[in-house]
Each structure stands twice: as C-alpha cells, then as structure tokens.
Motif scaffolding. Structure first.
Motif, mmCIF file in Angstrom:
data_model
loop_
_atom_site.group_PDB
_atom_site.id
_atom_site.type_symbol
_atom_site.label_atom_id
_atom_site.label_comp_id
_atom_site.label_asym_id
_atom_site.label_seq_id
_atom_site.Cartn_x
_atom_site.Cartn_y
_atom_site.Cartn_z
ATOM 1 N N GLN A 11 1.833 8.172 6.960
ATOM 2 C CA GLN A 11 0.903 8.984 7.723
ATOM 3 C C GLN A 11 -0.402 9.155 6.956
ATOM 4 O O GLN A 11 -0.430 9.082 5.718
ATOM 5 N N ALA A 12 -1.450 9.412 7.670
ATOM 6 C CA ALA A 12 -2.736 9.687 7.053
ATOM 7 C C ALA A 12 -2.596 10.830 6.057
ATOM 8 O O ALA A 12 -1.916 11.821 6.326
ATOM 9 N N GLY A 13 -3.231 10.644 4.919
ATOM 10 C CA GLY A 13 -3.115 11.624 3.847
ATOM 11 C C GLY A 13 -1.998 11.333 2.867
ATOM 12 O O GLY A 13 -1.924 11.964 1.804
ATOM 13 N N GLY A 14 -1.144 10.408 3.224
ATOM 14 C CA GLY A 14 -0.022 10.065 2.372
ATOM 15 C C GLY A 14 -0.383 9.073 1.286
ATOM 16 O O GLY A 14 -1.555 8.701 1.104
ATOM 17 N N SER A 15 0.652 8.633 0.567
ATOM 18 C CA SER A 15 0.455 7.738 -0.579
ATOM 19 C C SER A 15 1.439 6.582 -0.530
ATOM 20 O O SER A 15 2.538 6.691 0.024
ATOM 21 N N LEU A 16 1.008 5.486 -1.113
ATOM 22 C CA LEU A 16 1.861 4.327 -1.334
ATOM 23 C C LEU A 16 1.481 3.709 -2.667
ATOM 24 O O LEU A 16 0.329 3.840 -3.106
ATOM 25 N N ARG A 17 2.418 3.043 -3.292
ATOM 26 C CA ARG A 17 2.113 2.277 -4.496
ATOM 27 C C ARG A 17 2.510 0.821 -4.278
ATOM 28 O O ARG A 17 3.677 0.528 -4.022
ATOM 29 N N LEU A 18 1.539 -0.038 -4.396
ATOM 30 C CA LEU A 18 1.776 -1.472 -4.296
ATOM 31 C C LEU A 18 2.007 -2.050 -5.685
ATOM 32 O O LEU A 18 1.430 -1.574 -6.664
ATOM 33 N N SER A 19 2.831 -3.073 -5.743
ATOM 34 C CA SER A 19 3.103 -3.764 -6.999
ATOM 35 C C SER A 19 2.789 -5.241 -6.844
ATOM 36 O O SER A 19 2.994 -5.814 -5.776
ATOM 37 N N LEU A 79 -1.161 -0.751 -7.604
ATOM 38 C CA LEU A 79 -2.264 -0.120 -6.887
ATOM 39 C C LEU A 79 -1.712 1.154 -6.261
ATOM 40 O O LEU A 79 -0.965 1.101 -5.288
ATOM 41 N N GLN A 80 -2.046 2.267 -6.890
ATOM 42 C CA GLN A 80 -1.646 3.566 -6.349
ATOM 43 C C GLN A 80 -2.676 3.982 -5.316
ATOM 44 O O GLN A 80 -3.861 4.104 -5.641
ATOM 45 N N MET A 81 -2.211 4.206 -4.116
ATOM 46 C CA MET A 81 -3.107 4.541 -3.016
ATOM 47 C C MET A 81 -2.790 5.945 -2.528
ATOM 48 O O MET A 81 -1.681 6.190 -2.030
ATOM 49 N N ASN A 82 -3.730 6.833 -2.701
ATOM 50 C CA ASN A 82 -3.572 8.225 -2.276
ATOM 51 C C ASN A 82 -4.561 8.551 -1.164
ATOM 52 O O ASN A 82 -5.531 7.822 -0.945
ATOM 53 N N SER A 83 -4.315 9.642 -0.493
ATOM 54 C CA SER A 83 -5.203 10.100 0.581
ATOM 55 C C SER A 83 -5.509 8.968 1.551
ATOM 56 O O SER A 83 -6.663 8.727 1.917
ATOM 57 N N LEU A 84 -4.469 8.288 1.959
ATOM 58 C CA LEU A 84 -4.652 7.119 2.817
ATOM 59 C C LEU A 84 -5.230 7.517 4.158
ATOM 60 O O LEU A 84 -4.944 8.596 4.710
ATOM 61 N N LYS A 85 -6.049 6.614 4.686
ATOM 62 C CA LYS A 85 -6.712 6.811 5.970
ATOM 63 C C LYS A 85 -6.294 5.695 6.917
ATOM 64 O O LYS A 85 -5.939 4.598 6.464
ATOM 65 N N PRO A 86 -6.389 5.923 8.200
ATOM 66 C CA PRO A 86 -6.054 4.846 9.150
ATOM 67 C C PRO A 86 -6.857 3.571 8.894
ATOM 68 O O PRO A 86 -6.329 2.466 9.093
ATOM 69 N N GLU A 87 -8.074 3.721 8.434
ATOM 70 C CA GLU A 87 -8.889 2.535 8.162
ATOM 71 C C GLU A 87 -8.442 1.754 6.938
ATOM 72 O O GLU A 87 -8.968 0.681 6.654
ATOM 73 N N ASP A 88 -7.462 2.275 6.195
ATOM 74 C CA ASP A 88 -6.879 1.514 5.096
ATOM 75 C C ASP A 88 -5.800 0.553 5.587
ATOM 76 O O ASP A 88 -5.283 -0.251 4.799
ATOM 77 N N THR A 89 -5.465 0.626 6.858
ATOM 78 C CA THR A 89 -4.461 -0.263 7.426
ATOM 79 C C THR A 89 -4.905 -1.713 7.299
ATOM 80 O O THR A 89 -6.009 -2.075 7.729
ATOM 81 N N ALA A 90 -4.062 -2.523 6.684
ATOM 82 C CA ALA A 90 -4.413 -3.921 6.447
ATOM 83 C C ALA A 90 -3.235 -4.611 5.767
ATOM 84 O O ALA A 90 -2.294 -3.952 5.305
ATOM 85 N N VAL A 91 -3.328 -5.911 5.693
ATOM 86 C CA VAL A 91 -2.443 -6.672 4.815
ATOM 87 C C VAL A 91 -3.109 -6.718 3.452
ATOM 88 O O VAL A 91 -4.280 -7.102 3.349
ATOM 89 N N TYR A 92 -2.393 -6.324 2.439
ATOM 90 C CA TYR A 92 -2.921 -6.277 1.084
ATOM 91 C C TYR A 92 -2.373 -7.460 0.283
ATOM 92 O O TYR A 92 -1.177 -7.755 0.313
ATOM 93 N N TYR A 93 -3.272 -8.111 -0.427
ATOM 94 C CA TYR A 93 -2.932 -9.269 -1.238
ATOM 95 C C TYR A 93 -3.329 -9.012 -2.684
ATOM 96 O O TYR A 93 -4.348 -8.380 -2.958
ATOM 97 N N CYS A 94 -2.533 -9.543 -3.598
ATOM 98 C CA CYS A 94 -2.991 -9.567 -4.974
ATOM 99 C C CYS A 94 -3.353 -11.007 -5.336
ATOM 100 O O CYS A 94 -2.811 -11.960 -4.756
ATOM 101 N N ALA A 95 -4.255 -11.132 -6.251
ATOM 102 C CA ALA A 95 -4.750 -12.443 -6.653
ATOM 103 C C ALA A 95 -5.086 -12.425 -8.133
ATOM 104 O O ALA A 95 -5.334 -11.355 -8.711
ATOM 105 N N ALA A 96 -5.107 -13.606 -8.721
ATOM 106 C CA ALA A 96 -5.353 -13.707 -10.159
ATOM 107 C C ALA A 96 -6.291 -14.864 -10.448
ATOM 108 O O ALA A 96 -6.362 -15.842 -9.700
#
Length: 124
Positions: A11-19, A79-96
């Motif tokens: 939900q908006a305002g929530g957090s996720l951590r990507l690895s 990638l610690q993501m806090n205070s998430l917003k609907p506009e943060d909705t996306a497919v997230y990729y990591c790259a090197a």
C-alpha cells in the motif's frame, strides 16, 4: 548473473526491500544500479552504488525515500524503499558495469549486465 528479488504488492506509504545478488563476479570494482520501468514509460535510473568506495546516487524522484546499500560479503546490493507512492509502481531491474573506480551513474546504456526484473506494485 544478477538476480533481483523482493518485489511485491504494498500500500502507499509502505516499504519494500529489493535485493540484487551477483554470481560470477564480485562487486568491488563494479557499479551497481537500480532502474525501473513503468508501463508505457521509458526506463528510469533510480539509484547507483559504487563497489569501490560505496558512493551512492539517487534520482530526484526517490531521494529521501530510497536507500541503496551493499553487503560485499554476500555479493548483494539492496534497495530499501520507504514511503512508497503509486507512481513508484514499475518493474525494477538491477544492473552492473565494471568501473575500476568510484564512478557510478544513472544512465542505463552505461550498464552492460542486467538481471531480470522484479515487479513492485504500490496501491493507493
């Protein structure tokens, strides 16, 4: 060689951590970036961390809300993501990309190794 994980529905305002875990190389001389692509939009650089000195960079849209970090012993970038917003909705990729320096950036074409994406959905 890059495995991204941790996406989900929040939900908006929530957090996720990507690895992002790497195999076949170590982060020490690499720049690791997080990018995202929302439906119908261009890919956007979100954050980057330098494996050599830990320098970090953020897109203006996520500054103050997202934090990138690395655990070189685990060859993992978070990638610690806090205070998430609907506009943060996306497919997230990591790259090197090998840099051999403290360079880091948010330009996708600068990176040559990409993981599969992980979907982040933020509901309003």
């Amino acid at each position: 060689q890059l495995q991204a994980s941790g996406g989900g529905l929040v939900q908006a305002g929530g957090s996720l951590r990507l690895s992002c875990t790497a195999s076949g190389f170590t982060f020490d001389d690499y720049a690791i970036g997080w990018f995202r692509q929302a439906p119908g939009k261009e890919r956007e650089g979100v954050s980057c961390i330098s494996g050599s000195d830990g320098s970090t960079y953020y897109a203006d849209s996520v500054k103050g809300r997202f934090t990138i970090s690395s655990d070189n012993a685990k060859n993992t970038v978070y990638l610690q993501m806090n205070s998430l917003k609907p506009e943060d909705t996306a497919v997230y990729y990591c790259a090197a990309v090998w840099s051999g320096s403290s360079w880091c950036g948010l330009g996708g074409p600068d990176f040559d190794s990409w993981g599969q994406g992980t979907l982040v959905t933020v509901s309003s």
